[in-house]
Design a protein around this motif. Structure first.
Motif, PDB file in Angstrom:
ATOM      1  N   PHE A 196       0.854  -1.188   0.000  1.00  0.00           N
ATOM      2  CA  PHE A 196       0.000   0.000   0.000  1.00  0.00           C
ATOM      3  C   PHE A 196       0.896   1.245   0.000  1.00  0.00           C
ATOM      4  O   PHE A 196       1.832   1.342   0.794  1.00  0.00           O
ATOM      5  N   THR A 197       0.574   2.207  -0.876  1.00  0.00           N
ATOM      6  CA  THR A 197       1.336   3.450  -0.897  1.00  0.00           C
ATOM      7  C   THR A 197       0.930   4.320   0.291  1.00  0.00           C
ATOM      8  O   THR A 197      -0.082   4.067   0.947  1.00  0.00           O
ATOM      9  N   SER A 198       1.718   5.363   0.538  1.00  0.00           N
ATOM     10  CA  SER A 198       1.393   6.277   1.642  1.00  0.00           C
ATOM     11  C   SER A 198       0.022   6.916   1.440  1.00  0.00           C
ATOM     12  O   SER A 198      -0.754   7.063   2.391  1.00  0.00           O
ATOM     13  N   SER A 199      -0.288   7.278   0.189  1.00  0.00           N
ATOM     14  CA  SER A 199      -1.583   7.890  -0.102  1.00  0.00           C
ATOM     15  C   SER A 199      -2.726   6.913   0.138  1.00  0.00           C
ATOM     16  O   SER A 199      -3.783   7.287   0.666  1.00  0.00           O
ATOM     17  N   GLU A 200      -2.518   5.654  -0.228  1.00  0.00           N
ATOM     18  CA  GLU A 200      -3.559   4.645  -0.015  1.00  0.00           C
ATOM     19  C   GLU A 200      -3.771   4.389   1.471  1.00  0.00           C
ATOM     20  O   GLU A 200      -4.905   4.188   1.921  1.00  0.00           O
ATOM     21  N   ARG A 201      -2.698   4.401   2.241  1.00  0.00           N
ATOM     22  CA  ARG A 201      -2.834   4.202   3.690  1.00  0.00           C
ATOM     23  C   ARG A 201      -3.607   5.362   4.320  1.00  0.00           C
ATOM     24  O   ARG A 201      -4.450   5.159   5.193  1.00  0.00           O
TER      25      ARG A 201
ATOM     26  N   ARG B  94       5.261  14.578  -7.645  1.00  0.00           N
ATOM     27  CA  ARG B  94       4.453  15.163  -6.572  1.00  0.00           C
ATOM     28  C   ARG B  94       5.203  15.238  -5.250  1.00  0.00           C
ATOM     29  O   ARG B  94       4.765  15.903  -4.331  1.00  0.00           O
ATOM     30  N   ASN B  95       6.316  14.536  -5.158  1.00  0.00           N
ATOM     31  CA  ASN B  95       7.088  14.540  -3.917  1.00  0.00           C
ATOM     32  C   ASN B  95       7.783  15.894  -3.765  1.00  0.00           C
ATOM     33  O   ASN B  95       8.685  16.243  -4.540  1.00  0.00           O
ATOM     34  N   GLU B  96       7.388  16.665  -2.759  1.00  0.00           N
ATOM     35  CA  GLU B  96       7.910  18.013  -2.564  1.00  0.00           C
ATOM     36  C   GLU B  96       9.431  18.025  -2.354  1.00  0.00           C
ATOM     37  O   GLU B  96      10.085  19.042  -2.597  1.00  0.00           O
ATOM     38  N   ALA B  97       9.978  16.901  -1.917  1.00  0.00           N
ATOM     39  CA  ALA B  97      11.419  16.848  -1.661  1.00  0.00           C
ATOM     40  C   ALA B  97      12.239  17.035  -2.931  1.00  0.00           C
ATOM     41  O   ALA B  97      13.419  17.390  -2.875  1.00  0.00           O
ATOM     42  N   PHE B  98      11.629  16.781  -4.117  1.00  0.00           N
ATOM     43  CA  PHE B  98      12.364  16.889  -5.381  1.00  0.00           C
ATOM     44  C   PHE B  98      11.966  18.106  -6.204  1.00  0.00           C
ATOM     45  O   PHE B  98      12.588  18.388  -7.224  1.00  0.00           O
ATOM     46  N   VAL B  99      10.921  18.796  -5.795  1.00  0.00           N
ATOM     47  CA  VAL B  99      10.437  19.953  -6.553  1.00  0.00           C
ATOM     48  C   VAL B  99      11.417  21.115  -6.408  1.00  0.00           C
ATOM     49  O   VAL B  99      11.900  21.417  -5.312  1.00  0.00           O
ATOM     50  N   GLY B 100      11.722  21.771  -7.546  1.00  0.00           N
ATOM     51  CA  GLY B 100      12.614  22.928  -7.527  1.00  0.00           C
ATOM     52  C   GLY B 100      14.085  22.575  -7.507  1.00  0.00           C
ATOM     53  O   GLY B 100      14.938  23.456  -7.335  1.00  0.00           O
TER      54      GLY B 100
ATOM     55  N   ARG C  15     -13.590  13.524  -2.654  1.00  0.00           N
ATOM     56  CA  ARG C  15     -12.666  14.658  -2.674  1.00  0.00           C
ATOM     57  C   ARG C  15     -11.318  14.289  -2.073  1.00  0.00           C
ATOM     58  O   ARG C  15     -10.257  14.664  -2.591  1.00  0.00           O
ATOM     59  N   ILE C  16     -11.357  13.521  -0.981  1.00  0.00           N
ATOM     60  CA  ILE C  16     -10.104  13.082  -0.349  1.00  0.00           C
ATOM     61  C   ILE C  16      -9.327  12.171  -1.299  1.00  0.00           C
ATOM     62  O   ILE C  16      -8.099  12.282  -1.430  1.00  0.00           O
ATOM     63  N   ALA C  17     -10.036  11.262  -1.970  1.00  0.00           N
ATOM     64  CA  ALA C  17      -9.387  10.337  -2.901  1.00  0.00           C
ATOM     65  C   ALA C  17      -8.724  11.101  -4.046  1.00  0.00           C
ATOM     66  O   ALA C  17      -7.609  10.772  -4.473  1.00  0.00           O
ATOM     67  N   GLU C  18      -9.403  12.126  -4.548  1.00  0.00           N
ATOM     68  CA  GLU C  18      -8.838  12.919  -5.641  1.00  0.00           C
ATOM     69  C   GLU C  18      -7.629  13.719  -5.150  1.00  0.00           C
ATOM     70  O   GLU C  18      -6.629  13.846  -5.861  1.00  0.00           O
ATOM     71  N   TYR C  19      -7.725  14.250  -3.937  1.00  0.00           N
ATOM     72  CA  TYR C  19      -6.610  15.018  -3.391  1.00  0.00           C
ATOM     73  C   TYR C  19      -5.375  14.135  -3.177  1.00  0.00           C
ATOM     74  O   TYR C  19      -4.244  14.544  -3.477  1.00  0.00           O
ATOM     75  N   LEU C  20      -5.605  12.921  -2.674  1.00  0.00           N
ATOM     76  CA  LEU C  20      -4.497  11.997  -2.419  1.00  0.00           C
ATOM     77  C   LEU C  20      -4.066  11.246  -3.669  1.00  0.00           C
ATOM     78  O   LEU C  20      -3.058  10.525  -3.654  1.00  0.00           O
ATOM     79  N   ASP C  21      -4.861  11.404  -4.748  1.00  0.00           N
ATOM     80  CA  ASP C  21      -4.568  10.747  -6.029  1.00  0.00           C
ATOM     81  C   ASP C  21      -4.493   9.218  -5.877  1.00  0.00           C
ATOM     82  O   ASP C  21      -3.541   8.575  -6.326  1.00  0.00           O
ATOM     83  N   VAL C  22      -5.508   8.645  -5.226  1.00  0.00           N
ATOM     84  CA  VAL C  22      -5.537   7.183  -5.056  1.00  0.00           C
ATOM     85  C   VAL C  22      -6.473   6.502  -6.043  1.00  0.00           C
ATOM     86  O   VAL C  22      -6.606   5.281  -6.027  1.00  0.00           O
ATOM     87  N   ILE C  23      -7.165   7.294  -6.876  1.00  0.00           N
ATOM     88  CA  ILE C  23      -8.012   6.691  -7.905  1.00  0.00           C
ATOM     89  C   ILE C  23      -7.117   6.374  -9.094  1.00  0.00           C
ATOM     90  O   ILE C  23      -6.602   7.274  -9.762  1.00  0.00           O
ATOM     91  N   PRO C  24      -6.860   5.101  -9.371  1.00  0.00           N
ATOM     92  CA  PRO C  24      -5.903   4.736 -10.414  1.00  0.00           C
ATOM     93  C   PRO C  24      -6.483   4.941 -11.802  1.00  0.00           C
ATOM     94  O   PRO C  24      -7.681   5.144 -11.970  1.00  0.00           O
TER      95      PRO C  24
END
Length: 609
Positions: free
Chosen positions: A319-324, A543-549, A381-390
């Protein structure tokens, strides 16, 4: 009754229109119709409400269990087992502690409420999953948890209640009551399922009316299983119908599709009745009497206890972090705690314990309303925000090409559904672990039933160009599918496909290109042959903020093993990046490398998992 059924249908239409679970509208309707609203429904409206609710629960639980496939359970076995064991224990103890210290009750009432609120249940989970098409592993974990915990909570609560009435409660007495009820329910469920299977397989049901008679036999069997088990031991009926439903749903029975459709319609009606009726009988005074303590309990269940049991249960799984996070948010309580709590409240009042009865009903209904309103209403809305709808992919045709494409996509975590009308081909595809819907790909209703309205990609992969052309036309024009891919078996038909504006794959041209690659580009051809086994190519949205920019040179150094970023798509423009190029959130990155490293890279760039 007529008004309730009509409003229930209206609630379903509104749910479909706004992509919100129907239970939200049903509860609101119950409050409007009840004594706190218009007063159309009162406690005296239904003299036999407990019996009606019990039989309705039997139908709802049976229908949920009937759709639970063994092959899907196997895929989510670790998570499912943990959720119904470790997760249930955390929920029981955590809720009991919250009730004990927030409301100042005795341990007996605290554990009774804790036992009741273990249940999530198909009555509240299924409507959410209808509007939130998550990956199969997530849906199966939630469905399995709901069905098993409905059984566990109902029996556990009855046992706790009976233990409370003993002068000297012991662990032995508890286990005897609990195991006895589970055993009774499972045993009667197995017997009823075997009888129904024999009737459907070997008894003439009148050829002209066989589908209808099969539906009625299954409906009657579910009700008999519930009533028989409940007569032997209170609340054992839930275990009986769950057992019978799982067995029959996974057995080879005739008219399975018609039975499933019929049960779904009946479930919609009884679900409407039960939720509206129970919501109408709620006394706001019971909720207000809880004060701040009640709010603390509801908040603890939603924000602390549920996330804790989910994160413990899903630790070390795929399970991904978003799915959890999504599963942590989806834990609404439903019919079982509401109906059983009402039953206990009556008995407590008859015993002169009115204060305990009020606290029991108020706390249980407050948590039900809080979880249903928040988690049911905001799930999409939560599912769309977390992007868990494959990306749901619909593949029509389960021949060698269709099965190979489906297997490759599923290995990457996509939610793939195959449509096939040949029974032999269906069995072959299912034996390979694929999700298959039996139906004709040229039937619009079959396409809609398989989920084409939620599909981002449709692949027409049959051996008939006429069928593929029709499917491509339907998907592109009537359903506005984002990506339509059609197989052209005859190269002379490629032009007809191209006129539709779909992506066309010609078997002849593809084979010719592959041969040319082997001759002119042997190293590349050899590597392409490894795709899905040793090598892989994947596109991922950053989407991982650690790599953005950060520049690509830094990001590439942190990617796992043999994994490279070879293409970047930014603002619709695709290019080969340079080491100094800065990556932005939302960029589409194409990764190339060894299979496991690419998969790990996708997870890292998406959510850091």
């Amino acid at each position: 009754m007529a008004a309730i059924i009509a409003i229930g249908v209206l609630a379903q239409l509104l749910a479909d229109r706004f992509a919100v679970p129907s239970i939200v509208f049903l509860l609101i309707s119950g409050l409007i119709l009840g004594p706190e609203g218009l007063g159309v429904i009162t406690p005296n409206t239904f003299a036999s409400l407990p019996a009606i609710v019990g039989l309705s629960v039997a139908i709802i639980v049976f229908e949920g269990a009937f759709h639970l496939r063994i092959e899907n359970i196997r895929r989510a076995t670790k998570v499912s087992i943990r959720l119904v064991s470790i997760g249930a224990a955390i929920s029981l103890l955590g809720t009991a502690l919250a009730v004990r210290f927030a409301l100042g009750t005795g341990w007996d009432i605290a554990f009774l409420i804790g036992a009741l609120l273990v249940a999530t249940g198909p009555t509240v989970v299924s409507p959410i999953l209808q509007v939130v098409p998550v990956r199969d592993r997530v849906a199966t974990a939630l469905e399995t948890e709901g069905i098993v915990n409905d059984v566990t909570a109902a029996i556990l609560a009855v046992v706790v209640f009976k233990i409370m009435q003993l002068e000297e409660p012991t662990l032995g007495a508890f286990l005897e009551l609990f195991i006895g009820r589970i055993g009774t329910g499972v045993g009667i469920g197995v017997i009823v399922a075997v009888i129904i299977w024999i009737v459907l397989r070997y008894i003439d049901l009148s050829p002209g009316d066989a589908p209808r008679n099969a539906r009625l036999v299954v409906l009657a069997g579910a009700l008999v299983a519930f009533a028989a088990a409940d007569t032997v031991a209170s609340e054992a009926g839930v275990a009986a119908v769950a057992t019978a439903g799982v067995i029959l749903g996974n057995a080879d029975i005739p008219y399975e599709e018609q039975i499933a459709d019929f049960k779904g319609d009946v479930t919609l009606i009884v679900l409407s009745f039960v939720f509206i009726a129970l919501a109408a009988l709620l006394d706001f005074g019971d909720l207000l009497s809880l004060g701040v303590g009640g709010v603390i309990v509801a908040a603890a269940v939603i924000l602390v206890i549920r996330p804790l049991d989910v994160f413990v249960s899903t630790r070390g799984t795929d399970f991904t972090s978003s799915e959890r996070l999504f599963v942590s948010f989806v834990g609404p309580r439903g019919i079982i705690p509401a109906s059983v709590a009402t039953l206990f409240a009556v008995e407590l009042q008859n015993a002169g314990e009115s204060e305990a009865a009020t606290l029991l009903v108020g706390t249980v209904f407050l948590v039900i309303f809080s979880t249903v309103a928040l988690q049911g209403g905001l799930a999409r809305r939560i599912a769309e925000y977390l992007d868990v709808i494959p990306m749901r992919v619909l593949i029509i045709g389960s021949g060698r090409v269709g099965r190979e494409v489906a297997a490759r996509l599923e290995s990457r975590g996509e939610n793939v559904v195959v449509i096939e009308n040949d029974e032999t081909a269906v069995e072959r595809a299912r034996s390979e672990g694929l999700t298959v819907r039996i139906g004709d790909g040229t039937d619009v209703d079959a396409l809609r039933s398989a989920g084409i309205e939620n599909a981002k990609t449709v692949v027409a992969a049959t051996g008939s160009d006429e069928v593929n052309l029709f499917i491509g036309q339907q998907a592109a024009t009537n359903f506005d599918v984002e990506q339509v891919i059609c197989r052209a078996n005859d190269p002379d038909n490629v032009e007809a496909f191209d006129e539709l504006g779909v992506t066309t794959i010609s078997s002849t041209f593809t084979v010719a290109q592959a041969i040319d690659d082997v001759i002119e580009r042997p190293a590349m051809a050899e590597w392409v042959d490894m795709l899905g086994e040793e090598g892989d190519v994947q596109e991922v949205t950053l989407r991982n903020e650690a790599f953005v920019g950060r520049p690509l040179s830094e990001v590439g150094a942190e990617l796992p093993g043999r994994c490279l970023v070879v293409l970047v798509t930014h603002d619709g423009e695709t290019f080969v990046p340079e080491a100094a190029d800065t990556l932005e959130g939302g960029d589409h990155l194409t990764l190339v490398g060894e299979y496991e490293d690419v998969q790990a890279g996708v997870s890292l760039l998406e959510d850091g998992g």
